[in-house]
Design a protein around this motif. Sequence first.
Motif, PDB file in Angstrom:
ATOM      1  N   UNK A  14      28.089  20.612  -7.121  1.00 29.70           N
ATOM      2  CA  UNK A  14      27.012  21.407  -6.534  1.00 29.70           C
ATOM      3  C   UNK A  14      26.682  20.861  -5.159  1.00 29.70           C
ATOM      4  N   UNK A  15      26.680  21.726  -4.159  1.00 26.07           N
ATOM      5  CA  UNK A  15      26.327  21.331  -2.810  1.00 26.07           C
ATOM      6  C   UNK A  15      25.020  21.993  -2.437  1.00 26.07           C
ATOM      7  N   UNK A  16      24.302  21.347  -1.553  1.00 25.56           N
ATOM      8  CA  UNK A  16      23.031  21.882  -1.102  1.00 25.56           C
ATOM      9  C   UNK A  16      23.255  23.102  -0.220  1.00 25.56           C
ATOM     10  N   UNK A  17      22.311  24.013  -0.249  1.00 25.15           N
ATOM     11  CA  UNK A  17      22.313  25.171   0.640  1.00 25.15           C
ATOM     12  C   UNK A  17      21.274  24.914   1.728  1.00 25.15           C
ATOM     13  N   UNK A  18      21.617  25.265   2.964  1.00 17.59           N
ATOM     14  CA  UNK A  18      20.712  25.012   4.085  1.00 17.59           C
ATOM     15  C   UNK A  18      19.766  26.185   4.309  1.00 17.59           C
ATOM     16  N   UNK A  19      18.564  25.843   4.742  1.00 15.65           N
ATOM     17  CA  UNK A  19      17.557  26.828   5.120  1.00 15.65           C
ATOM     18  C   UNK A  19      17.341  26.676   6.625  1.00 15.65           C
ATOM     19  N   UNK A  20      17.460  27.770   7.366  1.00 17.67           N
ATOM     20  CA  UNK A  20      17.270  27.677   8.811  1.00 17.67           C
ATOM     21  C   UNK A  20      15.785  27.489   9.125  1.00 17.67           C
ATOM     22  N   UNK A  21      15.487  26.465   9.913  1.00 16.04           N
ATOM     23  CA  UNK A  21      14.118  26.144  10.311  1.00 16.04           C
ATOM     24  C   UNK A  21      13.792  26.780  11.665  1.00 16.04           C
ATOM     25  N   UNK A  22      14.763  26.782  12.570  1.00 17.76           N
ATOM     26  CA  UNK A  22      14.545  27.356  13.893  1.00 17.76           C
ATOM     27  C   UNK A  22      15.821  27.339  14.707  1.00 17.76           C
ATOM     28  N   UNK A  23      15.747  27.910  15.910  1.00 14.49           N
ATOM     29  CA  UNK A  23      16.902  27.948  16.812  1.00 14.49           C
ATOM     30  C   UNK A  23      16.429  28.110  18.240  1.00 14.49           C
ATOM     31  N   UNK A  24      17.260  27.660  19.175  1.00 16.71           N
ATOM     32  CA  UNK A  24      17.020  27.881  20.603  1.00 16.71           C
ATOM     33  C   UNK A  24      18.330  28.347  21.232  1.00 16.71           C
ATOM     34  N   UNK A  25      18.243  29.306  22.150  1.00 18.15           N
ATOM     35  CA  UNK A  25      19.428  29.796  22.854  1.00 18.15           C
ATOM     36  C   UNK A  25      19.807  28.799  23.938  1.00 18.15           C
ATOM     37  N   UNK A  26      21.105  28.567  24.102  1.00 19.88           N
ATOM     38  CA  UNK A  26      21.580  27.649  25.141  1.00 19.88           C
ATOM     39  C   UNK A  26      22.400  28.359  26.209  1.00 19.88           C
ATOM     40  N   UNK A  27      23.073  29.450  25.843  1.00 23.01           N
ATOM     41  CA  UNK A  27      23.880  30.221  26.802  1.00 23.01           C
ATOM     42  C   UNK A  27      23.669  31.704  26.513  1.00 23.01           C
ATOM     43  N   UNK A  28      23.272  32.442  27.536  1.00 24.18           N
ATOM     44  CA  UNK A  28      23.086  33.885  27.393  1.00 24.18           C
ATOM     45  C   UNK A  28      24.449  34.571  27.332  1.00 24.18           C
ATOM     46  N   UNK A  29      24.618  35.504  26.417  1.00 29.75           N
ATOM     47  CA  UNK A  29      25.839  36.305  26.293  1.00 29.75           C
ATOM     48  C   UNK A  29      25.471  37.769  26.499  1.00 29.75           C
ATOM     49  N   UNK A  30      26.226  38.466  27.340  1.00 29.86           N
ATOM     50  CA  UNK A  30      25.984  39.888  27.582  1.00 29.86           C
ATOM     51  C   UNK A  30      26.265  40.718  26.340  1.00 29.86           C
ATOM     52  N   UNK A  31      27.310  40.308  25.598  1.00 26.70           N
ATOM     53  CA  UNK A  31      27.695  41.040  24.390  1.00 26.70           C
ATOM     54  C   UNK A  31      27.683  40.066  23.221  1.00 26.70           C
ATOM     55  N   UNK A  32      27.012  40.430  22.166  1.00 29.97           N
ATOM     56  CA  UNK A  32      26.933  39.574  20.988  1.00 29.97           C
ATOM     57  C   UNK A  32      25.789  38.583  21.096  1.00 29.97           C
ATOM     58  N   UNK A  33      25.597  37.791  20.056  1.00 35.79           N
ATOM     59  CA  UNK A  33      24.497  36.822  20.079  1.00 35.79           C
ATOM     60  C   UNK A  33      24.738  35.717  21.105  1.00 35.79           C
ATOM     61  N   UNK A  54      19.437  19.098   9.940  1.00 33.42           N
ATOM     62  CA  UNK A  54      20.620  19.121  10.797  1.00 33.42           C
ATOM     63  C   UNK A  54      20.330  19.959  12.024  1.00 33.42           C
ATOM     64  N   UNK A  55      20.791  19.512  13.184  1.00 30.32           N
ATOM     65  CA  UNK A  55      20.816  20.389  14.355  1.00 30.32           C
ATOM     66  C   UNK A  55      22.268  20.452  14.793  1.00 30.32           C
ATOM     67  N   UNK A  56      22.715  21.659  15.131  1.00 33.09           N
ATOM     68  CA  UNK A  56      24.118  21.845  15.514  1.00 33.09           C
ATOM     69  C   UNK A  56      24.272  23.083  16.365  1.00 33.09           C
TER      70      UNK A  56
END
Length: 149
Positions: A14-33, A54-56
Amino acid sequence: MKCLWLAVFLAVPALAAAEQIGEVATVFKWVGPNDKIVVEAFDDPKVEGVTCYLSRAKTGGVKGGLGLAEDRAEASIACRQVGAIRFKGELKDGEEVFKERTSLVFKSMQVVRFFDERRNTLVYLVYSDRIIEGSPQNAVTAIPILPWK
């Protein structure tokens, strides 16, 4: 056939499942996230009272949006005691407690746990690997096992 699938499922740890706490954008993309850094939390599946953060980096764009991009190998980890520590089973050094795919097929990021018995401390290591070649980039955190008030 059902018994075979059940046996395979039970053999996988059994492995742990991650819950997203937050995010910050680092590079703007015209198409896609956008490219971003995400912060996720997971509880150690065998050690009650421990949460790891974890931060990644996550690659955006069209490939990232479709799940085809390869994420960078860098990651940071911080694990903390968040309650009374109780072991839910036997701990094995180097046991994988979290794993997430970071490319379509060949690359993953994982967290493994060690127990430093002499210092009564849990040590968590995050690193990225590939089927053929891994990355030496890693991060480590440690939690001394203390009484919880």
